[in-house]
Design an enzyme around this catalytic site. Structure first.
Site, short mmCIF file in Angstrom:
data_model
loop_
_atom_site.label_atom_id
_atom_site.label_comp_id
_atom_site.label_asym_id
_atom_site.label_seq_id
_atom_site.Cartn_x
_atom_site.Cartn_y
_atom_site.Cartn_z
N ARG A 80 53.25 57.30 -51.17
CA ARG A 80 53.42 55.95 -50.62
C ARG A 80 52.95 55.97 -49.18
NH1 ARG A 80 53.48 50.56 -50.83
NH2 ARG A 80 54.84 49.63 -49.27
N GLN A 90 60.86 48.56 -51.12
CA GLN A 90 59.77 49.45 -51.51
C GLN A 90 59.96 50.86 -50.95
OE1 GLN A 90 56.38 47.11 -50.09
NE2 GLN A 90 55.73 46.92 -52.21
N GLU A 134 53.37 48.69 -37.31
CA GLU A 134 54.29 47.54 -37.49
C GLU A 134 53.52 46.22 -37.61
OE1 GLU A 134 57.05 45.29 -38.11
OE2 GLU A 134 58.06 47.11 -37.43
N ASP A 166 45.10 41.42 -41.73
CA ASP A 166 45.55 42.82 -41.84
C ASP A 166 44.79 43.65 -40.81
OD1 ASP A 166 46.31 45.37 -42.60
OD2 ASP A 166 46.20 44.93 -44.74
N ARG A 180 45.41 46.88 -39.98
CA ARG A 180 45.78 48.29 -40.07
C ARG A 180 44.56 49.21 -40.14
NH1 ARG A 180 50.04 47.94 -44.89
NH2 ARG A 180 48.53 46.38 -45.56
N THR A 203 51.51 51.18 -54.73
CA THR A 203 51.18 49.94 -54.00
C THR A 203 50.89 48.82 -54.99
OG1 THR A 203 49.71 48.93 -52.36
CG2 THR A 203 48.70 50.50 -53.85
N1 GTP Z 1 51.95 40.26 -39.38
C1 GTP Z 1 52.87 40.29 -40.33
N2 GTP Z 1 53.22 41.49 -40.81
C2 GTP Z 1 54.13 41.50 -41.78
C3 GTP Z 1 54.74 40.34 -42.29
N3 GTP Z 1 55.62 40.71 -43.25
C4 GTP Z 1 55.56 42.05 -43.31
N4 GTP Z 1 54.68 42.54 -42.43
C5 GTP Z 1 54.25 43.90 -42.20
O1 GTP Z 1 53.43 44.26 -43.28
C6 GTP Z 1 53.49 45.66 -43.48
C7 GTP Z 1 53.75 45.89 -44.95
O2 GTP Z 1 52.72 45.23 -45.60
P1 GTP Z 1 52.68 44.95 -47.13
O3 GTP Z 1 51.69 43.84 -47.31
O4 GTP Z 1 54.05 44.82 -47.70
O5 GTP Z 1 52.14 46.27 -47.68
P2 GTP Z 1 50.82 46.53 -48.35
O6 GTP Z 1 50.52 47.91 -47.95
O7 GTP Z 1 49.78 45.52 -48.02
O8 GTP Z 1 51.13 46.36 -49.88
P3 GTP Z 1 52.12 47.22 -50.71
O9 GTP Z 1 51.61 48.64 -50.63
O10 GTP Z 1 52.03 46.66 -52.07
O11 GTP Z 1 53.48 47.07 -50.10
C8 GTP Z 1 54.56 46.19 -42.56
O12 GTP Z 1 53.91 46.76 -41.43
C9 GTP Z 1 55.33 44.93 -42.16
O13 GTP Z 1 55.86 45.02 -40.86
C10 GTP Z 1 54.34 39.10 -41.77
O14 GTP Z 1 54.77 38.03 -42.18
N5 GTP Z 1 53.41 39.13 -40.78
#
Ligand code: GTP
Ligand code: ZN
Length: 207
Positions: free
Chosen positions: A60, A81, A103, A137, A139, A160
């Protein structure tokens, strides 16, 4: 004379700097501390089992969510998760959770609070980021690649729901052999958020 850059192009972006046991409600993990070269930013990985056989590991890549992971927020599914991923790794007795300090999908905690404020006013999670001048996104998973390399994990079965995340991981050189769905924690407070993720970010739910 041409300036030499400080780091070689393929030099690792993180250093593995510390390690200890971490007993949890799911069993005992090893916690690995990593430091980003240059910034000193800290990341951790929790691992269970041995990876020397080269077999794909259940992994993960968890992006930090202080509100969901530590403060019991129901606005997202992150805390659920996190728990489900550690449970799954412990059940297999082998795997890794990378806890990445990115974050708010990379925009930082204060900006995520600002984004939540905009969502309180009706914006969805993507619109809120865009209104603040950020991509949906932000990241960067190159650090994750280097952490996996340090842990001797070559191939991963990624937990994921986000197929774009898999493309991103492959682009930075992580060998993803399988997507393992991780659907937990839907509730009335995150229903719209999860639907937006499916509609705008391509998340796969119920598949
Ligand atoms: N900018 C922003 N970040 C968010 C929000 N909600 C959650 N996050 C951030 O999104 C991240 C998690 O993203 P997810 O979309 O759940 O994860 P993912 O990797 O895209 O998808 P999964 O692997 O399926 O969980 C963490 O860093 C959270 O802090 C939001 O409304 N706005
Ligand atoms: Zn969250």
């Amino acid at each position: 004379m041409q300036q030499q850059s400080a780091a070689a192009p393929n030099a690792p972006l993180v250093r593995h700097v510390a390690r200890c046991k971490l007993p949890t409600q799911w069993g005992e993990f090893t916690m690995h501390g990593f430091e980003e070269v240059g910034t000193g930013k800290e990341h951790v990985a929790l691992t269970m089992g041995d990876f020397h056989d080269g077999e794909p590991a259940l992994v993960r890549l968890h992006s930090e969510c202080l509100t969901g992971d530590a403060l019991f927020s129901l606005r997202c599914d992150c805390g659920f998760q996190l728990a489900a991923a550690l449970d799954a790794i412990a059940r297999e007795g082998r795997g890794a959770l990378l806890y990445l300090r990115q974050e708010g999908r990379g925009i930082g905690l204060i900006n995520k609070i600002r984004a939540y404020r905009l969502q309180d006013g009706g914006a969805d999670t993507v619109e809120a980021n865009e209104q603040l001048g950020f991509p949906a996104d932000a990241r960067d998973f190159r650090i994750a690649h280097d952490m996996l390399a340090e842990l001797r994990i070559g191939k991963v079965r990624v937990m994921t729901n986000n197929p774009r995340k898999i493309d991103t991981l492959r682009r930075v050189g992580i060998e993803v052999v399988e997507r393992v769905p991780l659907e937990v924690g839907r509730n009335p407070h995150n229903d719209k958020y999860l639907d937006t993720k499916a509609e705008k970010l391509g998340h796969l739910f119920g598949l």
